[in-house]
Design a protein around this motif. Structure first.
Motif, PDB file in Angstrom:
ATOM      1  N   PHE A  26     145.907  -3.761  92.068  1.00 22.50           N
ATOM      2  CA  PHE A  26     145.399  -2.416  92.665  1.00 22.50           C
ATOM      3  C   PHE A  26     146.539  -1.741  92.911  1.00 22.50           C
ATOM      4  CE2 PHE A  26     143.744   0.671  95.454  1.00 22.50           C
ATOM      5  CZ  PHE A  26     142.866   1.291  94.634  1.00 22.50           C
ATOM      6  N   LEU A  27     146.955  -0.595  92.267  1.00 24.10           N
ATOM      7  CA  LEU A  27     147.851   0.433  92.571  1.00 24.10           C
ATOM      8  C   LEU A  27     147.203   1.425  93.706  1.00 24.10           C
ATOM      9  CD1 LEU A  27     149.389   0.836  89.159  1.00 24.10           C
ATOM     10  CD2 LEU A  27     150.290  -0.732  90.702  1.00 24.10           C
ATOM     11  N   ALA A  28     147.548   1.387  94.875  1.00 23.26           N
ATOM     12  CA  ALA A  28     147.490   2.398  95.644  1.00 23.26           C
ATOM     13  C   ALA A  28     148.761   3.402  96.025  1.00 23.26           C
ATOM     14  CB  ALA A  28     147.035   2.005  97.067  1.00 23.26           C
ATOM     15  N   LEU A  29     148.943   4.112  94.878  1.00 22.47           N
ATOM     16  CA  LEU A  29     150.056   4.998  94.782  1.00 22.47           C
ATOM     17  C   LEU A  29     150.013   6.369  94.115  1.00 22.47           C
ATOM     18  CD1 LEU A  29     152.345   2.234  92.874  1.00 22.47           C
ATOM     19  CD2 LEU A  29     152.478   2.753  95.463  1.00 22.47           C
ATOM     20  N   ASP A  30     150.701   7.342  94.392  1.00 20.91           N
ATOM     21  CA  ASP A  30     150.615   8.655  93.720  1.00 20.91           C
ATOM     22  C   ASP A  30     151.202   8.417  92.394  1.00 20.91           C
ATOM     23  OD1 ASP A  30     153.562   8.783  93.720  1.00 20.91           O
ATOM     24  OD2 ASP A  30     153.622  10.288  95.308  1.00 20.91           O
ATOM     25  N   ALA A  31     150.873   9.333  91.491  1.00 17.39           N
ATOM     26  CA  ALA A  31     151.207   9.381  90.101  1.00 17.39           C
ATOM     27  C   ALA A  31     152.611   8.995  89.696  1.00 17.39           C
ATOM     28  CB  ALA A  31     150.851  10.556  89.478  1.00 17.39           C
ATOM     29  N   PRO A  32     153.721   9.690  90.414  1.00 12.44           N
ATOM     30  CA  PRO A  32     154.963   9.247  89.871  1.00 12.44           C
ATOM     31  C   PRO A  32     155.361   7.798  90.322  1.00 12.44           C
ATOM     32  CG  PRO A  32     155.210  11.379  90.936  1.00 12.44           C
ATOM     33  CD  PRO A  32     153.441  10.820  91.289  1.00 12.44           C
ATOM     34  N   ALA A  49     143.493   1.479  89.886  1.00 13.58           N
ATOM     35  CA  ALA A  49     144.387   2.467  90.578  1.00 13.58           C
ATOM     36  C   ALA A  49     143.078   3.561  91.147  1.00 13.58           C
ATOM     37  CB  ALA A  49     145.203   3.402  89.898  1.00 13.58           C
ATOM     38  N   THR A  50     143.555   4.376  91.977  1.00 16.47           N
ATOM     39  CA  THR A  50     142.750   5.493  92.561  1.00 16.47           C
ATOM     40  C   THR A  50     143.016   6.713  91.564  1.00 16.47           C
ATOM     41  OG1 THR A  50     144.420   6.715  93.888  1.00 16.47           O
ATOM     42  CG2 THR A  50     143.163   4.800  94.861  1.00 16.47           C
ATOM     43  N   SER A  51     142.204   7.605  91.531  1.00 18.82           N
ATOM     44  CA  SER A  51     142.392   9.063  90.769  1.00 18.82           C
ATOM     45  C   SER A  51     143.713   9.481  91.029  1.00 18.82           C
ATOM     46  CB  SER A  51     141.220   9.735  90.846  1.00 18.82           C
ATOM     47  OG  SER A  51     141.040  10.161  92.098  1.00 18.82           O
ATOM     48  N   LEU A  52     144.410   9.364  92.340  1.00 18.32           N
ATOM     49  CA  LEU A  52     145.437  10.233  92.417  1.00 18.32           C
ATOM     50  C   LEU A  52     146.654   9.420  91.807  1.00 18.32           C
ATOM     51  CD1 LEU A  52     144.857  10.734  96.566  1.00 18.32           C
ATOM     52  CD2 LEU A  52     144.621  12.236  94.554  1.00 18.32           C
ATOM     53  N   SER A  53     146.534   8.218  91.245  1.00 19.67           N
ATOM     54  CA  SER A  53     147.641   7.496  90.700  1.00 19.67           C
ATOM     55  C   SER A  53     147.597   8.065  89.206  1.00 19.67           C
ATOM     56  CB  SER A  53     147.453   6.140  90.351  1.00 19.67           C
ATOM     57  OG  SER A  53     147.281   5.661  92.036  1.00 19.67           O
ATOM     58  N   ILE A  54     146.823   8.720  88.892  1.00 19.89           N
ATOM     59  CA  ILE A  54     147.024   9.448  87.404  1.00 19.89           C
ATOM     60  C   ILE A  54     146.794  10.931  87.240  1.00 19.89           C
ATOM     61  CG2 ILE A  54     145.704   8.933  85.133  1.00 19.89           C
ATOM     62  CD1 ILE A  54     146.260   6.209  86.191  1.00 19.89           C
ATOM     63  N   ASN A  55     147.523  11.406  86.543  1.00 15.43           N
ATOM     64  CA  ASN A  55     147.265  13.024  86.162  1.00 15.43           C
ATOM     65  C   ASN A  55     146.756  12.979  84.979  1.00 15.43           C
ATOM     66  OD1 ASN A  55     147.750  15.506  85.268  1.00 15.43           O
ATOM     67  ND2 ASN A  55     149.778  15.574  86.002  1.00 15.43           N
ATOM     68  N   PRO A  56     145.400  13.312  85.010  1.00 12.63           N
ATOM     69  CA  PRO A  56     144.607  13.495  83.796  1.00 12.63           C
ATOM     70  C   PRO A  56     144.881  14.474  82.912  1.00 12.63           C
ATOM     71  CG  PRO A  56     143.142  14.206  85.712  1.00 12.63           C
ATOM     72  CD  PRO A  56     144.587  13.568  86.056  1.00 12.63           C
ATOM     73  N   ARG A  57     145.684  15.585  83.131  1.00 16.46           N
ATOM     74  CA  ARG A  57     145.920  16.601  82.419  1.00 16.46           C
ATOM     75  C   ARG A  57     147.376  16.527  81.852  1.00 16.46           C
ATOM     76  NH1 ARG A  57     141.113  18.315  81.732  1.00 16.46           N
ATOM     77  NH2 ARG A  57     140.229  19.695  82.967  1.00 16.46           N
ATOM     78  N   ALA A  58     147.857  15.417  82.145  1.00 14.22           N
ATOM     79  CA  ALA A  58     149.504  15.261  81.907  1.00 14.22           C
ATOM     80  C   ALA A  58     149.565  15.012  80.178  1.00 14.22           C
ATOM     81  CB  ALA A  58     150.073  14.084  82.449  1.00 14.22           C
ATOM     82  N   ALA A  60     150.523  12.955  76.835  1.00 14.68           N
ATOM     83  CA  ALA A  60     150.365  11.541  76.586  1.00 14.68           C
ATOM     84  C   ALA A  60     151.692  10.692  77.039  1.00 14.68           C
ATOM     85  CB  ALA A  60     150.046  11.124  75.279  1.00 14.68           C
ATOM     86  N   ILE A  61     152.966  11.267  76.820  1.00 13.49           N
ATOM     87  CA  ILE A  61     154.019  10.893  76.863  1.00 13.49           C
ATOM     88  C   ILE A  61     154.585  10.480  78.609  1.00 13.49           C
ATOM     89  CG2 ILE A  61     155.526  13.076  77.191  1.00 13.49           C
ATOM     90  CD1 ILE A  61     156.574  10.089  75.254  1.00 13.49           C
ATOM     91  N   VAL A  62     153.866  11.358  79.323  1.00 17.44           N
ATOM     92  CA  VAL A  62     153.858  11.503  80.660  1.00 17.44           C
ATOM     93  C   VAL A  62     153.237  10.114  81.303  1.00 17.44           C
ATOM     94  CG1 VAL A  62     153.501  12.239  83.049  1.00 17.44           C
ATOM     95  CG2 VAL A  62     154.270  13.612  81.053  1.00 17.44           C
ATOM     96  N   ASN A  63     152.056   9.846  80.711  1.00 17.43           N
ATOM     97  CA  ASN A  63     151.216   8.484  81.222  1.00 17.43           C
ATOM     98  C   ASN A  63     151.281   7.361  80.362  1.00 17.43           C
ATOM     99  OD1 ASN A  63     150.013  10.020  83.290  1.00 17.43           O
ATOM    100  ND2 ASN A  63     148.437  10.832  82.159  1.00 17.43           N
ATOM    101  N   VAL A  64     152.160   7.306  79.281  1.00 20.19           N
ATOM    102  CA  VAL A  64     152.321   6.257  78.571  1.00 20.19           C
ATOM    103  C   VAL A  64     152.666   4.888  79.646  1.00 20.19           C
ATOM    104  CG1 VAL A  64     154.497   6.342  78.002  1.00 20.19           C
ATOM    105  CG2 VAL A  64     153.087   5.489  76.442  1.00 20.19           C
ATOM    106  N   ASP A  65     153.338   5.056  80.365  1.00 17.18           N
ATOM    107  CA  ASP A  65     153.645   3.747  81.217  1.00 17.18           C
ATOM    108  C   ASP A  65     152.470   3.399  81.985  1.00 17.18           C
ATOM    109  OD1 ASP A  65     156.327   3.409  80.353  1.00 17.18           O
ATOM    110  OD2 ASP A  65     157.074   4.668  81.948  1.00 17.18           O
ATOM    111  N   LEU A  66     151.279   3.956  81.971  1.00 18.33           N
ATOM    112  CA  LEU A  66     149.999   3.645  82.567  1.00 18.33           C
ATOM    113  C   LEU A  66     149.074   3.112  81.757  1.00 18.33           C
ATOM    114  CD1 LEU A  66     149.659   6.551  85.051  1.00 18.33           C
ATOM    115  CD2 LEU A  66     150.529   4.351  85.786  1.00 18.33           C
ATOM    116  N   GLN A  67     149.682   2.386  80.721  1.00 20.38           N
ATOM    117  CA  GLN A  67     148.756   1.923  79.569  1.00 20.38           C
ATOM    118  C   GLN A  67     147.888   0.890  80.286  1.00 20.38           C
ATOM    119  OE1 GLN A  67     148.145   2.534  76.509  1.00 20.38           O
ATOM    120  NE2 GLN A  67     146.803   0.722  76.031  1.00 20.38           N
ATOM    121  N   GLY A  68     146.489   0.933  80.012  1.00 19.35           N
ATOM    122  CA  GLY A  68     145.550  -0.023  80.514  1.00 19.35           C
ATOM    123  C   GLY A  68     145.045   0.160  81.803  1.00 19.35           C
TER     124      GLY A  68
END
Length: 160
Positions: A26-32, A49-58, A60-68
């Motif tokens: 479980f990632l309790a982290l901010d998006a960066p 993770a929490t919703s604060l860990s993901i930027n849903p408006r970013a 795809a290249i920004v969130n690619v490391d968050l795969q899965g």
């Protein structure tokens, strides 16, 4: 996140997790921070993770490391075809994700207020922030939508 001389040392995440017998992370982290740490977590473990860990408006290249990574999110961000979401305009100005969350909450607060004024306390509200019900204890409960990052994009998952 571990740091040496003020610089993060993410490889320590992998080393510390290697010796742990876990079923998930479980990632309790901010998006960066989440984007920086996720690549060091084994792909064999489910990651939440929490919703604060993901930027849903970013992009795809920004969130690619968050795969899965799985988390719960407002229908406002992950279900643009949701009937409650479609009828409300998106903000015209480029709002931050936090401001857009507040905007979505405002929509549901207004709708709840209208229901209460009409005396309809029992009907659940299928809102832009989730399904909202008034509990017996006079507290509101909100159920959000399950989502996952796939290819850098946030996609809705079917609720169990």
């Amino acid at each position: 996140v571990a740091a040496v001389s003020g610089r993060p040392v993410f490889h320590l995440v992998r080393e510390r997790l290697a010796g742990v017998n876990a079923d998930m992370v479980f990632l309790a982290l901010d998006a960066p921070e989440a984007r920086a740490v996720r690549p060091y977590v084994s792909g064999m473990l489910p990651v939440y993770a929490t919703s604060l860990s993901i930027n849903p408006r970013a992009e795809a290249i920004v969130n690619v490391d968050l795969q899965g990574v799985r988390y719960v999110e407002m229908p406002w961000f992950v279900q643009p075809d949701h009937p409650a979401v479609m009828i409300y305009p998106q903000p015209k100005a480029g709002l931050s994700v936090e401001s857009e969350r507040l905007y979505a909450f405002g929509i549901d607060v207004f709708r709840i207020g209208m229901q209460l004024v009409k005396g309809d306390r029992k009907a659940p509200l299928d809102g832009v922030t989730g399904r909202i019900t008034l509990e017996e204890t006079n507290h509101f409960a909100r159920t959000m939508s399950p989502a996952e990052v796939d290819g850098g994009r946030v996609i809705p998952l079917r609720a169990p």
